[in-house]
Design a protein around this motif. Structure first.
Motif, PDB file in Angstrom:
ATOM      1  N   VAL A  57       0.746  -1.154   0.192  1.00 58.32           N
ATOM      2  CA  VAL A  57      -0.074   0.139  -0.010  1.00 58.32           C
ATOM      3  C   VAL A  57       0.808   1.165   0.011  1.00 58.32           C
ATOM      4  N   PHE A  58       1.894   1.411   0.605  1.00 55.32           N
ATOM      5  CA  PHE A  58       2.736   2.472   1.066  1.00 55.32           C
ATOM      6  C   PHE A  58       4.089   2.545   0.432  1.00 55.32           C
ATOM      7  N   GLY A  59       4.724   1.118   0.129  1.00 55.93           N
ATOM      8  CA  GLY A  59       5.897   1.195  -0.311  1.00 55.93           C
ATOM      9  C   GLY A  59       6.818   0.476   0.774  1.00 55.93           C
ATOM     10  N   PRO A  60       8.019  -0.111   0.356  1.00 57.42           N
ATOM     11  CA  PRO A  60       8.551  -0.833   1.405  1.00 57.42           C
ATOM     12  C   PRO A  60       9.503   0.054   2.421  1.00 57.42           C
ATOM     13  N   ASN A  61       9.754   1.422   2.098  1.00 54.54           N
ATOM     14  CA  ASN A  61      10.373   2.301   2.774  1.00 54.54           C
ATOM     15  C   ASN A  61       9.781   3.007   3.690  1.00 54.54           C
ATOM     16  N   VAL A  62       8.148   3.027   3.772  1.00 51.93           N
ATOM     17  CA  VAL A  62       7.474   3.646   4.836  1.00 51.93           C
ATOM     18  C   VAL A  62       7.310   2.914   6.172  1.00 51.93           C
ATOM     19  N   MET A  63       7.647   3.266   7.340  1.00 49.37           N
ATOM     20  CA  MET A  63       7.462   2.654   8.532  1.00 49.37           C
ATOM     21  C   MET A  63       5.751   2.924   8.841  1.00 49.37           C
ATOM     22  N   THR A  64       5.206   1.827   8.874  1.00 51.97           N
ATOM     23  CA  THR A  64       3.803   1.946   8.907  1.00 51.97           C
ATOM     24  C   THR A  64       3.439   1.455  10.279  1.00 51.97           C
ATOM     25  N   THR A  65       3.774   2.419  11.337  1.00 52.93           N
ATOM     26  CA  THR A  65       3.638   2.232  12.650  1.00 52.93           C
ATOM     27  C   THR A  65       1.911   2.584  12.995  1.00 52.93           C
ATOM     28  N   THR A  66       1.767   2.213  14.007  1.00 48.65           N
ATOM     29  CA  THR A  66       0.120   2.326  14.477  1.00 48.65           C
ATOM     30  C   THR A  66      -0.037   3.791  14.371  1.00 48.65           C
ATOM     31  N   GLU A  67       0.652   4.635  14.774  1.00 53.12           N
ATOM     32  CA  GLU A  67       0.511   6.026  14.843  1.00 53.12           C
ATOM     33  C   GLU A  67       0.354   6.586  13.399  1.00 53.12           C
ATOM     34  N   PHE A  68       1.210   6.173  12.350  1.00 57.55           N
ATOM     35  CA  PHE A  68       1.043   6.511  10.997  1.00 57.55           C
ATOM     36  C   PHE A  68      -0.088   5.961  10.698  1.00 57.55           C
ATOM     37  N   LEU A  69      -0.724   4.785  10.734  1.00 53.90           N
ATOM     38  CA  LEU A  69      -1.918   4.136  10.226  1.00 53.90           C
ATOM     39  C   LEU A  69      -3.229   4.758  10.816  1.00 53.90           C
ATOM     40  N   ALA A  70      -3.213   5.466  12.210  1.00 54.62           N
ATOM     41  CA  ALA A  70      -4.075   6.199  12.764  1.00 54.62           C
ATOM     42  C   ALA A  70      -4.285   7.600  11.926  1.00 54.62           C
ATOM     43  N   SER A 102      -3.590  -4.124  21.009  1.00 52.67           N
ATOM     44  CA  SER A 102      -3.815  -5.021  22.133  1.00 52.67           C
ATOM     45  C   SER A 102      -4.599  -4.142  23.020  1.00 52.67           C
ATOM     46  N   HIS A 103      -4.859  -4.941  24.036  1.00 51.20           N
ATOM     47  CA  HIS A 103      -5.725  -3.974  25.201  1.00 51.20           C
ATOM     48  C   HIS A 103      -4.740  -3.096  26.324  1.00 51.20           C
ATOM     49  N   LYS A 104      -3.337  -3.153  25.805  1.00 47.55           N
ATOM     50  CA  LYS A 104      -2.467  -2.458  26.612  1.00 47.55           C
ATOM     51  C   LYS A 104      -1.528  -1.586  25.639  1.00 47.55           C
ATOM     52  N   ALA A 105      -2.069  -1.733  24.388  1.00 41.47           N
ATOM     53  CA  ALA A 105      -1.026  -0.940  23.451  1.00 41.47           C
ATOM     54  C   ALA A 105      -1.751  -0.270  22.178  1.00 41.47           C
ATOM     55  N   TRP A 106      -1.707   1.105  21.990  1.00 34.14           N
ATOM     56  CA  TRP A 106      -2.534   1.780  21.149  1.00 34.14           C
ATOM     57  C   TRP A 106      -1.715   2.942  20.529  1.00 34.14           C
ATOM     58  N   GLY A 107      -1.950   3.438  19.270  1.00 34.23           N
ATOM     59  CA  GLY A 107      -1.712   4.661  19.023  1.00 34.23           C
ATOM     60  C   GLY A 107      -2.776   5.405  18.221  1.00 34.23           C
ATOM     61  N   SER A 108      -2.686   6.939  18.503  1.00 32.96           N
ATOM     62  CA  SER A 108      -3.719   7.622  17.939  1.00 32.96           C
ATOM     63  C   SER A 108      -3.276   8.924  17.236  1.00 32.96           C
ATOM     64  N   TYR A 109      -4.356   9.363  16.439  1.00 33.69           N
ATOM     65  CA  TYR A 109      -3.932  10.809  15.850  1.00 33.69           C
ATOM     66  C   TYR A 109      -5.211  11.581  15.854  1.00 33.69           C
TER      67      TYR A 109
END
Length: 132
Positions: A57-70, A102-109
């Motif tokens: 979707v984004f290319g192999p050089n993009v760090m698709t972190t949870t925050e990025f996806l948010a 998970s129930h104890k790990a999240w990212g937001s925007y």
């Protein structure tokens, strides 16, 4: 940066929470927006990511972190709502997207979105300039 085992190819299943809020409720309906419409917008945005390799979707050089996806979900919702214009009706809305790994790990925007006409936005910008 090193992400340990998560740095390599792996799958993830997220739970998505989206919060829409405004300073005032619709005077006739006492809501922020139609929840059915909100769910429709979210479904369209999430369809872009479901069962896909994020490198594809984004290319192999993009760090698709949870925050990025948010942020991507936020921007997709913003685009959906501005295109439809149904939900914003000349008002500004606060939108928060939270992705739970998970129930104890999240990212937001979060941020503000607006559907004010360009002339309304220009007038507000002119008013702000005059106040300075």
């Amino acid at each position: 940066p090193s992400f340990g085992p998560a740095g390599g190819m792996h799958g993830a299943t997220y739970t998505v929470d989206v919060e829409w809020s405004t300073d005032t409720l619709d005077p006739d309906l006492n809501w922020v927006m139609d929840i059915g419409y909100a769910m429709e917008c979210l479904s369209k945005v999430l369809a872009e990511f479901n069962y896909k390799n994020m490198d594809d979707v984004f290319g192999p050089n993009v760090m698709t972190t949870t925050e990025f996806l948010a942020r991507c979900v936020f921007e997709g919702l913003q685009m959906q709502m501005q295109q439809q214009q149904q939900s914003l009706e000349e008002k500004t809305m606060f939108l928060k997207v939270k992705l739970w790994e998970s129930h104890k790990a999240w990212g937001s925007y979060q941020g503000y979105i607006s559907n004010k006409s360009s002339s309304s936005q220009e007038k507000e910008e002119d008013d702000e300039k005059q106040e300075l």
